[in-house]
Design a protein around this motif. Structure first.
Motif, mmCIF file in Angstrom:
data_model
loop_
_atom_site.group_PDB
_atom_site.id
_atom_site.type_symbol
_atom_site.label_atom_id
_atom_site.label_comp_id
_atom_site.label_asym_id
_atom_site.label_seq_id
_atom_site.Cartn_x
_atom_site.Cartn_y
_atom_site.Cartn_z
ATOM 1 N N CYS A 1 0.836 -1.197 0.000
ATOM 2 C CA CYS A 1 0.000 0.000 0.000
ATOM 3 C C CYS A 1 0.875 1.254 0.000
ATOM 4 C CB CYS A 1 -0.906 -0.024 1.227
ATOM 5 S SG CYS A 1 -1.881 1.462 1.425
ATOM 6 N N ASN B 1 0.023 4.095 0.807
ATOM 7 C CA ASN B 1 -0.376 4.994 1.891
ATOM 8 C C ASN B 1 0.213 4.571 3.242
ATOM 9 O OD1 ASN B 1 -1.828 7.234 2.943
ATOM 10 N ND2 ASN B 1 -3.394 5.827 3.676
ATOM 11 N N CYS B 2 0.008 3.282 3.615
ATOM 12 C CA CYS B 2 0.467 2.860 4.936
ATOM 13 C C CYS B 2 1.681 1.941 4.870
ATOM 14 C CB CYS B 2 -0.671 2.194 5.707
ATOM 15 S SG CYS B 2 -1.267 0.660 4.984
ATOM 16 N N CYS C 1 -7.301 -0.912 0.524
ATOM 17 C CA CYS C 1 -6.299 -1.459 1.428
ATOM 18 C C CYS C 1 -6.982 -2.056 2.650
ATOM 19 C CB CYS C 1 -5.324 -0.354 1.839
ATOM 20 S SG CYS C 1 -4.163 -0.862 3.115
ATOM 21 N N CYS D 1 -5.896 0.580 5.767
ATOM 22 C CA CYS D 1 -6.221 2.005 5.842
ATOM 23 C C CYS D 1 -7.319 2.406 4.861
ATOM 24 C CB CYS D 1 -4.969 2.845 5.612
ATOM 25 S SG CYS D 1 -4.287 2.675 3.951
ATOM 26 N N GLU E 1 -7.243 2.704 1.786
ATOM 27 C CA GLU E 1 -6.746 3.460 0.642
ATOM 28 C C GLU E 1 -7.173 2.748 -0.643
ATOM 29 O OE1 GLU E 1 -4.900 6.229 0.412
ATOM 30 O OE2 GLU E 1 -3.908 6.116 -1.537
HETATM 31 ZN ZN ZN Z 1 -2.921 1.013 3.429
#
Ligand code: ZN
Length: 120
Positions: free
Chosen positions: A73, A75-76, A89, A92, A94
């Motif tokens: 991911c 994002n995380c 995700c 998170c 996402e």
């Molecule tokens: Zn994520």
């Protein structure tokens, strides 16, 4: 927390788990019909069917899990499973896509084929 994810695998898992609880609850209700053996049998069978279908859903998760793609991911940074062209995700929520054409677009579950019946 994290139980209200929009990741597909997570959602199906939550659905399967709730089926187990519904099944146990229905069977428990059946215990109150001790004056009517027919009603009690019907609720018991119904509850049993719920539990049975949940194991079917778990089996189905196992099947479709082989079709998921593991991606990191952005994002995380965690490794999550993507099912279909667009998924969220697991950690998170996402939006993630495997299709470059859809990159940057707003998350829309309808991009996926409607081959399986979807809850909610
Ligand atoms: Zn994520």
């Amino acid at each position: 927390m994290a139980s209200k994810g929009i990741n597909k695998i997570n959602r199906i898992r939550t659905f399967a788990l709730s089926l187990v609880f519904i099944g146990i609850f229905v069977m428990y209700i059946g215990l109150f019909f001790d004056s009517s053996p027919i009603l009690m049998t019907i609720t018991m069978i119904l509850g049993f069917l719920f539990v049975l279908s949940s194991s079917g859903v778990y089996f189905w998760i196992g099947m479709i899990s082989t079709n998921t793609v593991k991606v990191e991911c952005p994002n995380c940074g965690k490794v999550t499973k993507v099912l279909g062209r667009v998924d969220a995700c697991m950690y998170c929520d996402e939006p993630l896509t495997l299709d470059p054409e859809l990159e940057g677009r707003e998350f829309d579950p309808s991009y996926n084929r409607k081959s399986t019946q979807q809850k909610s």
